[in-house]
Design a protein around this motif. Structure first.
Motif, PDB file in Angstrom:
ATOM      1  N   ALA A 165     -26.112   5.139  51.228  1.00  0.00           N
ATOM      2  CA  ALA A 165     -25.314   6.227  50.638  1.00  0.00           C
ATOM      3  C   ALA A 165     -24.427   6.714  51.743  1.00  0.00           C
ATOM      4  CB  ALA A 165     -26.125   7.312  50.371  1.00  0.00           C
ATOM      5  N   SER A 166     -23.450   7.350  51.614  1.00  0.00           N
ATOM      6  CA  SER A 166     -22.686   8.127  52.538  1.00  0.00           C
ATOM      7  C   SER A 166     -22.549   9.476  52.364  1.00  0.00           C
ATOM      8  CB  SER A 166     -21.184   7.694  52.420  1.00  0.00           C
ATOM      9  OG  SER A 166     -21.119   6.245  52.534  1.00  0.00           O
ATOM     10  N   ARG A 167     -22.358  10.419  53.301  1.00  0.00           N
ATOM     11  CA  ARG A 167     -22.126  12.050  53.150  1.00  0.00           C
ATOM     12  C   ARG A 167     -20.499  12.260  53.002  1.00  0.00           C
ATOM     13  NH1 ARG A 167     -25.776  15.173  52.864  1.00  0.00           N
ATOM     14  NH2 ARG A 167     -27.874  14.808  53.887  1.00  0.00           N
ATOM     15  N   VAL A 168     -20.505  12.915  51.869  1.00  0.00           N
ATOM     16  CA  VAL A 168     -19.142  13.525  51.692  1.00  0.00           C
ATOM     17  C   VAL A 168     -19.267  15.070  51.852  1.00  0.00           C
ATOM     18  CG1 VAL A 168     -17.011  13.772  50.158  1.00  0.00           C
ATOM     19  CG2 VAL A 168     -18.421  11.521  50.288  1.00  0.00           C
ATOM     20  N   GLY A 169     -18.807  15.377  52.980  1.00  0.00           N
ATOM     21  CA  GLY A 169     -19.275  17.031  53.174  1.00  0.00           C
ATOM     22  C   GLY A 169     -20.847  17.187  53.363  1.00  0.00           C
ATOM     23  N   ARG A 170     -21.394  18.009  52.577  1.00  0.00           N
ATOM     24  CA  ARG A 170     -22.660  17.878  52.702  1.00  0.00           C
ATOM     25  C   ARG A 170     -23.358  17.155  51.507  1.00  0.00           C
ATOM     26  NH1 ARG A 170     -24.020  24.391  50.734  1.00  0.00           N
ATOM     27  NH2 ARG A 170     -23.815  23.691  48.672  1.00  0.00           N
ATOM     28  N   HIS A 171     -22.522  16.392  50.673  1.00  0.00           N
ATOM     29  CA  HIS A 171     -23.221  15.550  49.476  1.00  0.00           C
ATOM     30  C   HIS A 171     -23.428  14.289  49.921  1.00  0.00           C
ATOM     31  CE1 HIS A 171     -22.373  19.315  47.419  1.00  0.00           C
ATOM     32  NE2 HIS A 171     -21.276  19.380  47.869  1.00  0.00           N
ATOM     33  N   LEU A 172     -24.479  13.618  49.368  1.00  0.00           N
ATOM     34  CA  LEU A 172     -24.551  12.177  49.368  1.00  0.00           C
ATOM     35  C   LEU A 172     -23.591  11.591  48.343  1.00  0.00           C
ATOM     36  CD1 LEU A 172     -28.391  11.546  50.184  1.00  0.00           C
ATOM     37  CD2 LEU A 172     -26.439  11.151  51.578  1.00  0.00           C
ATOM     38  N   ARG A 173     -23.296  10.328  48.399  1.00  0.00           N
ATOM     39  CA  ARG A 173     -22.448   9.570  47.534  1.00  0.00           C
ATOM     40  C   ARG A 173     -22.802   8.259  47.567  1.00  0.00           C
ATOM     41  NH1 ARG A 173     -22.637  13.849  45.311  1.00  0.00           N
ATOM     42  NH2 ARG A 173     -20.808  15.192  44.790  1.00  0.00           N
ATOM     43  N   TYR A 174     -22.898   7.784  46.533  1.00  0.00           N
ATOM     44  CA  TYR A 174     -23.150   6.296  46.532  1.00  0.00           C
ATOM     45  C   TYR A 174     -21.949   5.371  45.672  1.00  0.00           C
ATOM     46  CZ  TYR A 174     -28.142   7.458  47.333  1.00  0.00           C
ATOM     47  OH  TYR A 174     -29.104   8.159  47.722  1.00  0.00           O
ATOM     48  N   ASP A 175     -21.754   4.071  46.333  1.00  0.00           N
ATOM     49  CA  ASP A 175     -20.659   3.344  45.791  1.00  0.00           C
ATOM     50  C   ASP A 175     -21.540   2.607  44.548  1.00  0.00           C
ATOM     51  OD1 ASP A 175     -19.064   1.072  45.123  1.00  0.00           O
ATOM     52  OD2 ASP A 175     -18.535   0.784  46.938  1.00  0.00           O
ATOM     53  N   PRO A 176     -21.276   2.743  43.426  1.00  0.00           N
ATOM     54  CA  PRO A 176     -21.708   1.986  42.188  1.00  0.00           C
ATOM     55  C   PRO A 176     -21.947   0.565  42.632  1.00  0.00           C
ATOM     56  CG  PRO A 176     -20.360   3.234  41.265  1.00  0.00           C
ATOM     57  CD  PRO A 176     -20.041   3.372  42.824  1.00  0.00           C
ATOM     58  N   ALA A 177     -21.052   0.011  42.973  1.00  0.00           N
ATOM     59  CA  ALA A 177     -21.225  -1.475  43.137  1.00  0.00           C
ATOM     60  C   ALA A 177     -22.281  -1.887  44.238  1.00  0.00           C
ATOM     61  CB  ALA A 177     -19.774  -2.258  43.653  1.00  0.00           C
ATOM     62  N   GLU A 178     -22.442  -1.310  45.245  1.00  0.00           N
ATOM     63  CA  GLU A 178     -23.379  -1.362  46.317  1.00  0.00           C
ATOM     64  C   GLU A 178     -24.763  -1.175  45.697  1.00  0.00           C
ATOM     65  OE1 GLU A 178     -22.801   0.216  50.035  1.00  0.00           O
ATOM     66  OE2 GLU A 178     -21.026  -0.134  50.270  1.00  0.00           O
ATOM     67  N   VAL A 179     -24.807  -0.047  44.650  1.00  0.00           N
ATOM     68  CA  VAL A 179     -26.329   0.376  44.207  1.00  0.00           C
ATOM     69  C   VAL A 179     -26.779  -0.938  43.219  1.00  0.00           C
ATOM     70  CG1 VAL A 179     -27.410   1.881  42.573  1.00  0.00           C
ATOM     71  CG2 VAL A 179     -25.836   2.946  44.355  1.00  0.00           C
ATOM     72  N   ARG A 180     -25.557  -1.360  42.595  1.00  0.00           N
ATOM     73  CA  ARG A 180     -26.005  -2.613  41.871  1.00  0.00           C
ATOM     74  C   ARG A 180     -26.516  -3.786  42.356  1.00  0.00           C
ATOM     75  NH1 ARG A 180     -20.896  -0.687  39.160  1.00  0.00           N
ATOM     76  NH2 ARG A 180     -21.433   0.829  37.418  1.00  0.00           N
ATOM     77  N   ALA A 181     -25.809  -3.940  43.475  1.00  0.00           N
ATOM     78  CA  ALA A 181     -25.918  -5.162  44.634  1.00  0.00           C
ATOM     79  C   ALA A 181     -27.291  -5.201  45.076  1.00  0.00           C
ATOM     80  CB  ALA A 181     -24.816  -5.351  45.588  1.00  0.00           C
ATOM     81  N   TRP A 182     -27.730  -3.817  45.409  1.00  0.00           N
ATOM     82  CA  TRP A 182     -29.028  -3.635  45.941  1.00  0.00           C
ATOM     83  C   TRP A 182     -29.981  -3.904  45.162  1.00  0.00           C
ATOM     84  CZ3 TRP A 182     -32.748   0.140  44.485  1.00  0.00           C
ATOM     85  CH2 TRP A 182     -33.581   0.073  45.431  1.00  0.00           C
ATOM     86  N   PHE A 183     -29.651  -3.252  43.642  1.00  0.00           N
ATOM     87  CA  PHE A 183     -30.784  -3.488  42.616  1.00  0.00           C
ATOM     88  C   PHE A 183     -30.867  -5.023  42.219  1.00  0.00           C
ATOM     89  CE2 PHE A 183     -31.673  -4.039  38.301  1.00  0.00           C
ATOM     90  CZ  PHE A 183     -32.900  -3.237  38.128  1.00  0.00           C
ATOM     91  N   ASP A 184     -30.092  -5.792  42.447  1.00  0.00           N
ATOM     92  CA  ASP A 184     -30.068  -7.145  42.244  1.00  0.00           C
ATOM     93  C   ASP A 184     -30.722  -7.882  43.100  1.00  0.00           C
ATOM     94  OD1 ASP A 184     -28.415  -6.979  39.819  1.00  0.00           O
ATOM     95  OD2 ASP A 184     -26.584  -7.606  40.943  1.00  0.00           O
ATOM     96  N   ARG A 185     -30.591  -7.282  44.432  1.00  0.00           N
ATOM     97  CA  ARG A 185     -31.419  -7.976  45.568  1.00  0.00           C
ATOM     98  C   ARG A 185     -33.018  -7.756  45.531  1.00  0.00           C
ATOM     99  NH1 ARG A 185     -26.941  -5.876  48.629  1.00  0.00           N
ATOM    100  NH2 ARG A 185     -28.156  -4.374  49.314  1.00  0.00           N
ATOM    101  N   GLN A 186     -33.152  -6.543  44.809  1.00  0.00           N
ATOM    102  CA  GLN A 186     -34.653  -6.287  44.672  1.00  0.00           C
ATOM    103  C   GLN A 186     -35.431  -7.056  43.808  1.00  0.00           C
ATOM    104  OE1 GLN A 186     -35.667  -3.962  46.822  1.00  0.00           O
ATOM    105  NE2 GLN A 186     -33.660  -3.936  47.487  1.00  0.00           N
ATOM    106  N   ALA A 187     -34.639  -7.810  42.863  1.00  0.00           N
ATOM    107  CA  ALA A 187     -35.425  -8.756  41.885  1.00  0.00           C
ATOM    108  C   ALA A 187     -35.560  -9.927  42.261  1.00  0.00           C
ATOM    109  CB  ALA A 187     -34.452  -8.565  40.411  1.00  0.00           C
ATOM    110  N   ALA A 188     -34.749 -10.235  43.526  1.00  0.00           N
ATOM    111  CA  ALA A 188     -34.782 -11.676  43.881  1.00  0.00           C
ATOM    112  C   ALA A 188     -36.068 -11.961  44.925  1.00  0.00           C
ATOM    113  CB  ALA A 188     -33.685 -12.051  44.950  1.00  0.00           C
TER     114      ALA A 188
END
Length: 61
Positions: A38-61
């Motif tokens: 995740a990255s901070r945008v001001g005081r908020h956390l934001r996630y790149d959807p493509a990175e979240v999907r890639a992370w999820f795919d790696r967990q199944a491997a």
């Protein structure tokens, strides 16, 4: 470096809903550095959807 995305960034609530886990779990994972990046945008956390999907795919491997 990642390429820019045309899809809007996800909030913690968006990632929580996508993964089906509590928001608190995402914060714990971030603290332990085991969850999707995740990255901070001001005081908020934001996630790149493509990175979240890639992370999820790696967990199944």
């Amino acid at each position: 470096m990642t390429t820019p995305t045309t899809e809007r960034l996800w909030s913690v609530a968006d990632v929580s809903a996508f993964l089906g886990i509590p928001v608190g779990t995402l914060y714990q994972w971030r603290h332990r550095r085991i969850g999707p990046r995740a990255s901070r945008v001001g005081r908020h956390l934001r996630y790149d959807p493509a990175e979240v999907r890639a992370w999820f795919d790696r967990q199944a491997a």
